[in-house]
Design a protein around this motif. Sequence first.
Motif, short mmCIF file in Angstrom:
data_model
loop_
_atom_site.label_atom_id
_atom_site.label_comp_id
_atom_site.label_asym_id
_atom_site.label_seq_id
_atom_site.Cartn_x
_atom_site.Cartn_y
_atom_site.Cartn_z
N ASP A 234 0.80 -1.22 0.00
CA ASP A 234 0.00 0.00 0.00
C ASP A 234 0.84 1.27 0.00
O ASP A 234 0.35 2.34 0.37
CB ASP A 234 -0.95 0.01 1.20
N LEU A 235 2.10 1.18 -0.42
CA LEU A 235 2.95 2.37 -0.47
C LEU A 235 2.28 3.41 -1.36
O LEU A 235 2.01 3.15 -2.54
CB LEU A 235 4.34 2.03 -1.01
N GLY A 236 2.03 4.59 -0.80
CA GLY A 236 1.19 5.55 -1.50
C GLY A 236 1.89 6.47 -2.47
O GLY A 236 1.27 7.01 -3.39
N PHE A 237 3.19 6.69 -2.27
CA PHE A 237 3.88 7.64 -3.15
C PHE A 237 5.38 7.36 -3.15
O PHE A 237 5.93 6.78 -2.20
CB PHE A 237 3.62 9.09 -2.73
N VAL A 238 6.02 7.80 -4.23
CA VAL A 238 7.48 7.86 -4.34
C VAL A 238 7.82 9.22 -4.94
O VAL A 238 7.29 9.60 -5.99
CB VAL A 238 8.04 6.74 -5.22
#
Length: 718
Positions: free
Chosen positions: A320-324
């Motif tokens: 669920d990593l939301g952003f980079v």
Amino acid sequence: MTFSDGKVTVQDGLRERALDVLRKLVGRDDAAFHPGQFEAIEALVAHRRRTLVVQRTGWGKSAVYFVASLLLRSQGAGPTLIVSPLLALMRDQVEAAARAGVRAVAINSANRLEWDEVHAALAADAADVVLISPERLTNPSFRAEHLPELLARTGLLVVDEAHCISDWGHDFRPDYRRIAALIGELPASVPVLATTATANARVVADVEEQLGAGVLTLRGPLGRDSLRLGVLRLPDSRSRLAWLLQHLGDLPGSGIIYTLTVSAAEDTARLLADAGYRVLAYTGKTDTAEREEAERLLKGNEVKALVATSALGMGFDKPDLGFVVHLGAPSSPVAYYQQVGRAGRGAAHADVLLLPGAEDRDIWRYFATASMPDSAKARSVLDALAGGPLSTVALESLVELRRTQLDLLLKVLAVDGAVERVGGGWQATGAPWAYDDERYRRIAAARDAEQEAMVEYEETRGCRMEFVTAQLDDDTAAPCGRCDNCAGPWFPRDVDPGLLERAGEQLRHAGVPIEPRAQWPSGMDKLGIPVKGRIAAGELLAEGRALARLTDLGYGGALRELFAASAPDGDVPPGLRPAVVQLLAGWARGDSAAGPWSGAGRPAGVVAMPSATRPRLVDSLARGIASAGQLPYLGALSRTPAARAGQAGGNSAFRLAGVWPAFDVDAGLAAALASLGGAPVLLVDDLVDSRWSLTVAGRLLRLAGAGPVLPLALAQAG
């Protein structure tokens, strides 16, 4: 889905059994295979093929080898051996296996205390999967005592992140080259699976060659429907940091902020934390336990972001990593795709934003090193080993290479069969070896082309996902409809002036420690230098200060320009003079736990290093510091006829040998030092790299009667 050799026949009942295993693994009765997953499983289980799977991150490559492993185990096969490149990735794989009911154990440098338990589990046939790092393959005791047993019992070999095998891969590692020899030792009946999400046509061909004849390649589309890509150009580092200060809270969930350097990660994390964000730095210098804790906090959404270098890269699994966000661009679209692939693996949407910097090209060049040293360096290592086995420390005193370069070269030579690692060191095998100059020129040219492609990505007006996947030779590359070029910018562009000033203050912060050398390099007697062991207390430098690192976001740009090879010698630039004054003021106030002036006491005079390349710059700096601090300028050390210009190369032993006879304290300087009665002095230089020049010069000043010697420089390399 494309196949390298056409369709294969489904073994009776295999799909049903495989689907049953998959559903038990994921705990869902409605689970189904993604296109290509069963084909890979069938190739391994029914046909014992050597198979290469090139699929986007989140497609389910681990499901392939876990299902195949359990099916093969049910047929009486031994455990699966997985070669995995990163400890963080290995930890994730062990945890994922446990959740899926797969008994997995790991063998790597970080869990030596658990090795006995691992071997006990293998002896009891209580492990379905064994994960090892590629570095284990170079360890002589592991190869002699454990690898033969593992190979004899292996039911499936998996090479994870297989692009590392290839010279053309963005993360080439010599240790991975040993896998080709490992495959050659396996019986033909043992299937082999290689997986990667980042392989262009050259990498695929190279990996296929490493795997041997008859490879089945399964390649799917690499576009990521969940990712929304964007590029925001801002005028400088200050603006980029201010944008983060203002908008980090608006980004979805928790994520990763990538930087190009360790110092940039640390500085950015400090700025964001001071502003109230829960963030942590994650770099190659971060302690292993601290890395594990940072990973846990990110996975639990207990931090907004990890500010990381590429040390947090392949395989880190947070669905669920939301952003980079990238503060500065990686040096190739392939490496960029690898890092942005951390986001949106199990979520419908994730945001990916690149904030390129004007300094990116300089940093790429700064860190650019050939995949191996030149032919002369390689020959010097082989010549040194011709007399018999040597430890790395002993070898380092005989060849003019830094430890990291030497380690890399030894690995390459070992893979080529010219040297081998033995108990306590290395020895030459006697096998003929020739430097493949053409090969390395091709690799260097490919790296240059990748850098240009990254600039094209930043500047393209076409679809960004299409551009990146086309760089990976994905023939299904097509417009995504979501990126900033397809659908318009999805991110704010404004930067608050107040936050701009706060970021500017952070970047204007002056001062990084220059840690004193405490130990002489080993083997100095072989180079005619009569020192060994710890440096005597009366000859030690005190802790010093440099204005900034060359890789810093703040003053790094100005310093890289000042120290460029083509830059002329001259006075300290006006823009840097206030920063030097700020550095001195902070040091005098006590900017560290050691207290004012590193606990040595206020300097009573200023001495300059005798620069061979920038004498005017060093003289200007030393006299300016003396004037600003109302201190006497005592003069410069002398350069002797034995001095050698340009001590940038070589390891510690050779660097020390090069500067040992280079300096002298003349009668005038000695008299000036004596007049101070043993008070501290500042020793001023332009650029600090190995610290051996300062160490030797400081020792001479101490022996001539100076009190504590505090080094001060404009820049620190690295």
